[in-house]
Enzyme design. Structure first.
Site, mmCIF file in Angstrom:
data_model
loop_
_atom_site.group_PDB
_atom_site.id
_atom_site.type_symbol
_atom_site.label_atom_id
_atom_site.label_comp_id
_atom_site.label_asym_id
_atom_site.label_seq_id
_atom_site.Cartn_x
_atom_site.Cartn_y
_atom_site.Cartn_z
ATOM 1 N N CYS A 9 0.812 -1.225 0.000
ATOM 2 C CA CYS A 9 0.000 0.000 0.000
ATOM 3 C C CYS A 9 0.843 1.272 0.000
ATOM 4 O O CYS A 9 1.949 1.296 0.532
ATOM 5 C CB CYS A 9 -0.884 0.025 1.231
ATOM 6 S SG CYS A 9 -1.925 -1.416 1.379
ATOM 7 N N ARG A 65 5.263 -0.160 -6.007
ATOM 8 C CA ARG A 65 5.213 -0.949 -4.777
ATOM 9 C C ARG A 65 4.243 -2.121 -4.898
ATOM 10 O O ARG A 65 4.254 -3.019 -4.061
ATOM 11 C CB ARG A 65 4.762 -0.067 -3.609
ATOM 12 C CG ARG A 65 5.687 1.117 -3.384
ATOM 13 C CD ARG A 65 5.147 2.010 -2.295
ATOM 14 N NE ARG A 65 5.160 1.321 -1.017
ATOM 15 C CZ ARG A 65 6.153 1.384 -0.139
ATOM 16 N NH1 ARG A 65 7.213 2.102 -0.413
ATOM 17 N NH2 ARG A 65 6.095 0.740 0.988
ATOM 18 N N TRP A 99 -2.898 -2.697 -1.553
ATOM 19 C CA TRP A 99 -2.521 -4.077 -1.862
ATOM 20 C C TRP A 99 -3.294 -4.917 -0.851
ATOM 21 O O TRP A 99 -3.026 -4.859 0.341
ATOM 22 C CB TRP A 99 -1.015 -4.225 -1.683
ATOM 23 C CG TRP A 99 -0.414 -5.473 -2.250
ATOM 24 C CD1 TRP A 99 0.017 -5.687 -3.524
ATOM 25 C CD2 TRP A 99 -0.111 -6.689 -1.539
ATOM 26 N NE1 TRP A 99 0.546 -6.939 -3.653
ATOM 27 C CE2 TRP A 99 0.486 -7.579 -2.459
ATOM 28 C CE3 TRP A 99 -0.292 -7.110 -0.223
ATOM 29 C CZ2 TRP A 99 0.908 -8.861 -2.103
ATOM 30 C CZ3 TRP A 99 0.122 -8.392 0.132
ATOM 31 C CH2 TRP A 99 0.706 -9.244 -0.811
ATOM 32 N N ASN A 102 -1.920 2.360 5.864
ATOM 33 C CA ASN A 102 -1.007 1.238 5.572
ATOM 34 C C ASN A 102 -0.780 0.502 6.881
ATOM 35 O O ASN A 102 -0.605 1.148 7.921
ATOM 36 C CB ASN A 102 0.347 1.745 5.070
ATOM 37 C CG ASN A 102 0.275 2.329 3.680
ATOM 38 O OD1 ASN A 102 -0.783 2.316 3.052
ATOM 39 N ND2 ASN A 102 1.388 2.840 3.200
ATOM 40 N N GLY A 103 -0.704 -0.811 6.834
ATOM 41 C CA GLY A 103 -0.469 -1.576 8.072
ATOM 42 C C GLY A 103 -1.649 -2.476 8.367
ATOM 43 O O GLY A 103 -2.524 -2.678 7.516
ATOM 44 N N GLU A 156 19.782 -16.886 -6.040
ATOM 45 C CA GLU A 156 19.308 -15.572 -6.483
ATOM 46 C C GLU A 156 18.906 -15.599 -7.966
ATOM 47 O O GLU A 156 17.888 -15.027 -8.351
ATOM 48 C CB GLU A 156 20.397 -14.524 -6.208
ATOM 49 C CG GLU A 156 20.130 -13.123 -6.710
ATOM 50 C CD GLU A 156 18.865 -12.471 -6.146
ATOM 51 O OE1 GLU A 156 18.223 -13.050 -5.264
ATOM 52 O OE2 GLU A 156 18.508 -11.392 -6.642
ATOM 53 N N LYS A 159 15.212 -14.685 -9.312
ATOM 54 C CA LYS A 159 14.973 -13.631 -10.314
ATOM 55 C C LYS A 159 14.123 -14.167 -11.443
ATOM 56 O O LYS A 159 13.171 -13.539 -11.874
ATOM 57 C CB LYS A 159 16.283 -13.105 -10.910
ATOM 58 C CG LYS A 159 17.132 -12.181 -10.103
ATOM 59 C CD LYS A 159 16.584 -10.799 -9.873
ATOM 60 C CE LYS A 159 15.678 -10.758 -8.693
ATOM 61 N NZ LYS A 159 16.182 -10.528 -7.408
ATOM 62 N N GLU A 208 10.372 -14.982 -10.315
ATOM 63 C CA GLU A 208 9.472 -13.901 -9.895
ATOM 64 C C GLU A 208 9.008 -13.020 -11.046
ATOM 65 O O GLU A 208 7.921 -12.461 -10.980
ATOM 66 C CB GLU A 208 10.078 -13.061 -8.769
ATOM 67 C CG GLU A 208 11.258 -12.223 -9.162
ATOM 68 C CD GLU A 208 11.836 -11.446 -7.994
ATOM 69 O OE1 GLU A 208 11.082 -11.026 -7.127
ATOM 70 O OE2 GLU A 208 13.065 -11.263 -7.970
ATOM 71 N N HIS A 215 21.795 -35.681 -5.018
ATOM 72 C CA HIS A 215 21.025 -36.250 -3.902
ATOM 73 C C HIS A 215 19.523 -36.175 -4.142
ATOM 74 O O HIS A 215 18.746 -36.220 -3.192
ATOM 75 C CB HIS A 215 21.414 -35.556 -2.593
ATOM 76 C CG HIS A 215 22.851 -35.758 -2.233
ATOM 77 N ND1 HIS A 215 23.353 -36.959 -1.801
ATOM 78 C CD2 HIS A 215 23.916 -34.924 -2.309
ATOM 79 C CE1 HIS A 215 24.659 -36.854 -1.590
ATOM 80 N NE2 HIS A 215 25.021 -35.618 -1.902
ATOM 81 N N LYS A 251 6.659 -4.445 -3.841
ATOM 82 C CA LYS A 251 8.071 -4.082 -3.703
ATOM 83 C C LYS A 251 8.566 -4.241 -2.273
ATOM 84 O O LYS A 251 9.601 -4.808 -2.030
ATOM 85 C CB LYS A 251 8.287 -2.646 -4.193
ATOM 86 C CG LYS A 251 9.741 -2.168 -4.093
ATOM 87 C CD LYS A 251 10.668 -3.005 -4.957
ATOM 88 C CE LYS A 251 12.123 -2.643 -4.787
ATOM 89 N NZ LYS A 251 13.021 -3.701 -5.270
HETATM 90 C C1 F6R Z 1 13.212 -10.223 -4.922
HETATM 91 C C2 F6R Z 1 12.928 -9.234 -3.920
HETATM 92 C C3 F6R Z 1 12.479 -9.690 -2.578
HETATM 93 C C4 F6R Z 1 13.113 -8.801 -1.493
HETATM 94 C C5 F6R Z 1 12.552 -9.180 -0.118
HETATM 95 C C6 F6R Z 1 13.200 -8.352 0.971
HETATM 96 O O1 F6R Z 1 13.664 -9.643 -6.104
HETATM 97 O O2 F6R Z 1 13.031 -8.057 -4.162
HETATM 98 O O3 F6R Z 1 12.779 -11.031 -2.366
HETATM 99 O O4 F6R Z 1 14.491 -8.970 -1.524
HETATM 100 O O5 F6R Z 1 11.172 -8.962 -0.102
HETATM 101 O O6 F6R Z 1 13.026 -6.988 0.750
HETATM 102 P P1 F6R Z 1 13.911 -5.927 1.481
HETATM 103 O O7 F6R Z 1 15.311 -6.057 0.987
HETATM 104 O O8 F6R Z 1 13.312 -4.600 1.131
HETATM 105 O O9 F6R Z 1 13.825 -6.222 2.949
#
Ligand code: F6R
Length: 607
Positions: free
Chosen positions: A2, A27, A73, A99-100, A480, A484, A487, A503, A602
């Site tokens: 949000c 976001r 959101w 928000n929250g 990672e 990537k 997602e 394994h 985000k």
């Molecule tokens: C993946 C991604 C998420 C964030 C995770 C933590 O590309 O962006 O996995 O890394 O939600 O977010 P932060 O770093 O803001 O705590």
């Protein structure tokens, strides 16, 4: 997740709110709405779906000069028109965005129903709006204060009232809010990006604070009405940094920004002359840090992968036992924090709910806490005892790229800063620091060969299952790379320590399955070559990430993407780049919305 924007001043509020909401879109959201105060009434317009849907039902010629806007959101209740914010009390005079999460929502809902109040939505936010309405007797600030005393949970809120045009009341507990200071106008937002077009002067609200905001004044108090004096600070981000500036997507922009972003991250922190490191944020706790018996790194998602690289770096450079914990697990499993434990929270946004809670848990148990955070003034940055900012600039793309490399760089800096005070020799530190200083330029070299990664990505973009393998420092990079890809392109991908493949997961390999293997020069090179052979024997198509000059690998793999040579502990900073590019181009090829992948937000500010 949000987003909040509010405006009070002399200009029409609506265009400012819409522009702010557009800047918050990154976001992640599923509905949006605005409320404007007008001659004794509050007009609310809201709808499920994108901002463009809302714009179609708004009167864009509206001239009211006080208003609030929200991108939602969904958490409590589906993303419908009714559940979208703003929410109003039953008189319709008060409108609130939030928000929250209000945790005692059920109890408050029952209480309100017993009082004869009809609630129209499924949201916890409406409950709060109705509570404020119950307490309202002509003083909005007082009513908000009273209602917040009844509430448990987290909130960043902005509230307006028909009887008090020209006033916004904002309050914060566990969900960020900043106040933008303009000339004859003020803004309130959950994220600096929403207000940067108007001002870079801000006041960061702290938990437990309430602000009464008018065009000419911001008056801040605690929940108990004690006045607080706040400092005006300058947001270091520029407008250009939050715009596409010719790129197709923020993700690509941020991948390409990494050389400059990491230069910025390193600026003023390393001295190549004597190999020393300067981390202003750690000066006051250096003695305590050096005495640490154990380090716990805690984070989520990509930040967790960076933390895992950090674990290897800390153990190698400092010899202090180090563990990496998912923040969501750490906080709920009664962790052992003894004298001498240091807990480091790693987070781009500094707002991730699980990471913030893990940090709070560690602090409460007496650990020295550090934050490795990108967003200045964020919750984690403010809560930690000390810390080091990434300074890589705003990350708008939902898929984290430059924050990952920034996190690894900062963890490398902290590890060698501490290492020098333990057993790391001056020569070893100097070599490490010079290698680190070369990284931004080396990333630039990789980015000159984007087409190689692009063609691999396009060739395999239709395959629904990928495997990523790495060893040692490159194992977290395999995780990672897989994250990537999944997602943003919705392809199933799994990252593994290469030796683990035999394994179980080896059963998955079939003819033509793309297997990305990080096979850079180093102590485990021969072993990874054997892993490649195991994959190829079973028909897998190997995409190797190798060190420049390695000709042998071209005979083993179907495709090779080269990265420059560096010391093994810093390889993740280079090997991550082709994997970011593969994910990006595969997603674009599949027609996915790269910057706004489905279901993702985000910063994840709820559990
Ligand atoms: C993946 C991604 C998420 C964030 C995770 C933590 O590309 O962006 O996995 O890394 O939600 O977010 P932060 O770093 O803001 O705590």
């Amino acid at each position: 997740m949000c987003g909040i924007i509010g405006y009070v001043g002399n200009r029409p509020a609506l265009p400012i709110l819409i522009e702010g909401m557009r800047r918050l879109e990154y976001r992640g959201y599923d509905s949006a709405g605005v409320a404007l105060v007008d001659q004794g009434t509050v007009g609310v317009t809201k709808s499920a779906g994108r901002l463009s849907v809302l714009e179609q039902i708004l009167d864009l010629t509206a001239t009211q000069t006080t208003g609030i806007g929200h991108t939602r959101w969904a958490t409590h209740g589906a993303p419908t028109d009714v559940n979208a914010h703003p929410h109003q009390d039953c008189t319709g005079k008060i409108a609130l965005i939030h928000n929250g999460i209000i945790e005692n929502e059920r109890a408050l809902r029952t209480y309100l129903q017993q009082q004869g109040v009809t609630l129209t939505s499924e949201t916890d936010t409406e409950v709060l709006a109705q509570m404020i309405g119950r307490f309202y007797e002509g003083d909005l600030e007082h009513a908000v204060r009273q209602a917040l005393h009844e509430v448990s949970g987290t909130y960043g809120i902005a509230v307006i009232c028909a009887d008090e045009p020209g006033v916004i009341i904002a309050a914060r507990k566990g969900s960020p809010l900043i106040i933008g200071i303009g000339k004859g106008e003020h803004l309130v937002a959950s994220d600096a990006a929403a207000i940067l077009a108007h001002t870079s002067q801000v006041v960061y609200m702290d938990d437990g604070e309430i602000a009464r905001i008018t065009a000419d004044q911001v008056r801040m108090t605690t929940l108990d009405a004690t006045p607080v004096t706040k400092k005006i600070e300058e947001v270091e981000w520029s407008l250009e940094q939050i715009e596409l500036t010719g790129y197709d997507h923020f993700m690509l922009k941020e991948i390409c920004e990494q050389p400059a972003a990491l230069e910025n991250c390193l600026r003023g922190r390393i001295d190549l002359g004597d190999g020393s490191i300067h981390l202003g944020g750690l000066v006051d706790c250096t003695r305590e840090l050096t005495r640490a018996k154990r380090i716990i790194l805690t984070a989520c998602g990509t930040a967790w992968h960076a933390a895992l690289v950090g674990e290897y770096l800390f153990e190698e450079l400092t010899r202090i036992p180090t563990e990496t914990e998912y923040a969501s697990e750490f906080r709920y499993r009664n962790p052992i924090i003894d004298d001498g434990t240091v807990v480091i929270a790693v987070s781009q946004s500094g707002e991730t709910a699980d990471t913030a809670a893990a940090l709070a848990e560690a602090k409460q148990r007496g650990a020295l806490t550090l934050g490795v955070v990108n967003v200045v003034g964020s919750t984690i940055a403010r809560a930690a005892d000390a810390g080091v900012y990434l300074h890589v600039g705003p990350e708008i793309g939902v898929a984290s790229t430059k924050a990952f490399t920034g996190q690894v760089v900062v963890l490398a800096l902290i590890a060698s800063y501490l290492g020098r005070r333990k057993h790391l020799s001056a020569t070893a530190a100097e070599q490490f620091i010079s290698a680190l200083a070369r990284i931004p330029h080396q990333i630039g070299e990789i980015l000159e060969h984007v087409d190689a990664a692009k063609s691999v990505a396009q060739r395999y973009a239709d395959r629904e299952n990928w495997l990523y393998l790495g060893r040692g420092y490159n194992y977290p990079v395999a995780l990672e790379g897989a994250l990537k890809l999944k997602e943003i392109s919705y392809i199933h991908a799994e990252g593994l320590p290469a030796a683990e493949m035999k394994h179980g997961p080896i059963a998955l390999i079939h003819e033509g399955m793309p297997v990305v293997v990080i096979a850079t020069a180093g102590t485990q090179y021969d072993k990874i070559i054997s892993n490649i052979a195991q994959v190829r024997t079973r028909g897998g198509s190997v995409i190797a990430i190798a060190t420049e000059g390695d000709r042998q690998i071209a005979e083993q793999a179907d495709h090779v993407l080269y990265v420059p040579d560096t010391v093994e502990p810093l390889q993740p900073l280079l090997t991550a780049i082709p994997l970011q590019l593969i994910a990006y181009y595969a997603a674009v090829h599949r027609g996915c919305n790269v910057d706004k992948p489905r279901n993702l937000a985000k910063s994840v500010t709820v559990e």
